[in-house]
Design an enzyme around this catalytic site. Structure first.
Site, short mmCIF file in Angstrom:
data_model
loop_
_atom_site.label_atom_id
_atom_site.label_comp_id
_atom_site.label_asym_id
_atom_site.label_seq_id
_atom_site.Cartn_x
_atom_site.Cartn_y
_atom_site.Cartn_z
N LYS A 1 -0.88 111.60 -83.07
CA LYS A 1 -1.71 111.68 -81.87
C LYS A 1 -0.81 112.01 -80.67
O LYS A 1 0.13 111.28 -80.37
CB LYS A 1 -2.44 110.36 -81.61
CG LYS A 1 -3.22 110.37 -80.31
CD LYS A 1 -3.71 108.99 -79.94
CE LYS A 1 -4.17 108.95 -78.48
NZ LYS A 1 -4.51 107.59 -78.03
N GLY B 1 -7.51 101.89 -70.51
CA GLY B 1 -7.51 100.47 -70.19
C GLY B 1 -8.45 100.06 -69.08
O GLY B 1 -8.45 98.91 -68.66
N ALA C 1 -10.21 106.12 -75.14
CA ALA C 1 -9.88 105.49 -73.86
C ALA C 1 -11.12 105.25 -73.01
O ALA C 1 -12.02 106.09 -72.94
CB ALA C 1 -8.86 106.30 -73.05
N GLY C 2 -11.15 104.09 -72.37
CA GLY C 2 -12.19 103.76 -71.41
C GLY C 2 -13.31 102.89 -71.94
O GLY C 2 -14.09 102.34 -71.16
N ASN D 1 -8.38 100.24 -77.86
CA ASN D 1 -7.34 99.21 -77.97
C ASN D 1 -7.65 98.05 -77.03
O ASN D 1 -7.94 96.94 -77.47
CB ASN D 1 -5.97 99.81 -77.67
CG ASN D 1 -4.85 98.82 -77.90
OD1 ASN D 1 -4.93 97.99 -78.79
ND2 ASN D 1 -3.80 98.90 -77.10
#
Length: 262
Positions: free
Chosen positions: A105, A166, A192-193, A214
């Protein structure tokens, strides 16, 4: 056809086929044991590995591979923390030498508060990696024009952000993500987000192939329970996409007929 009878719903990237459409990260957890428990609860088959932030080689410290087992999960090395194309390429070449990884990635960030991807550097790094034999899944902005450029340059998956890394803000631009899904011939993953289960469901409902997260799990009050919630949300969103939602209408449409009333 009975909706309960169907073939297994899988997705494929770079010739590898997976059942789970939820990918989880390896960072921000209190320890590797919690990280492993969350990955199991999520039903994940792929985990991303931030090469600069986890211990893969020092036996004198806790090692990720002692908890998140490489024979159980597909490791997806990523270039989190890289701000230039050269930096990202160098890191992935070292990773390939150390672990034999070729499915990777790529992310190249802007060195700012928002940490949005630097798309010029990302595209340049992608071309270098593809020429070097890597199979590259690319983290990118939610720009359909750049997403197409990445695919044309050889990306095996497009990974547009839902919101800044994040931030937990959820998907901010459904229109652009929908356009990326519509135009792409490689898998599209929201990366993400995501902040909570409904965000993951929405990503799947618009036709994304998978969701990567994550912080949404790691920083939840109960990470293991949140991992389970995300698992169910991704499944529900995918099922809704396959089922096909009802049309949106301007006005009411009664559930019962208005004729023949008592």
């Amino acid at each position: 056809m009975d909706g309960s009878v169907h073939t297994e719903d899988t997705w494929t990237v770079a010739g590898r086929t997976f059942r789970s459409r939820l990918i989880v990260g390896t960072g921000k957890y209190k320890d590797y044991a919690e990280n492993a428990a969350a990955a199991e609860a999520a039903g994940a088959e792929i985990v991303t590995v931030a090469l600069r932030r986890v211990n893969l080689s020092d036996p004198n410290q806790p090692m990720l591979v002692d908890y998140v087992k490489p024979d159980r999960f597909t490791f997806l090395p990523n270039t989190a923390g890289c701000y230039t194309g050269e930096d990202a390429v160098r890191l992935l070449r070292l990773a390939r030498e150390a672990g034999g990884w070729d499915l990777v990635k790529l992310e190249v960030l802007s060195n700012t508060k928002h940490l949005l991807p630097d798309m010029e550097e990302t595209l340049r790094a992608l071309k270098l990696l593809v020429a070097d034999g890597f199979q590259v899944m690319v983290y990118c902005s939610d720009d359909p024009v750049y997403a197409k450029k990445l695919e044309d340059a050889g990306a095996v998956a497009i990974m547009p952000l839902g919101a800044p890394i994040g931030s937990g803000r959820g998907i901010q631009n459904l229109l652009n993500l929908g356009l990326i899904v519509e135009q792409s011939t490689v898998p599209v993953l929201v990366d993400a987000g995501v902040g909570t289960a409904s965000d993951a469901a929405v990503a799947m409902e618009i036709g994304c192939d998978a969701v990567l997260m994550n912080t949404a799990i790691a920083e939840a009050r109960d990470p293991i329970r949140m991992a389970r919630a995300m698992k169910h949300a991704v499944i529900a969103g995918r099922e809704a996409f396959l089922a096909g939602r009802m049309p949106k209408r301007m006005y009411a449409d009664p559930s019962s007929p208005l004729t023949g009333l008592i």
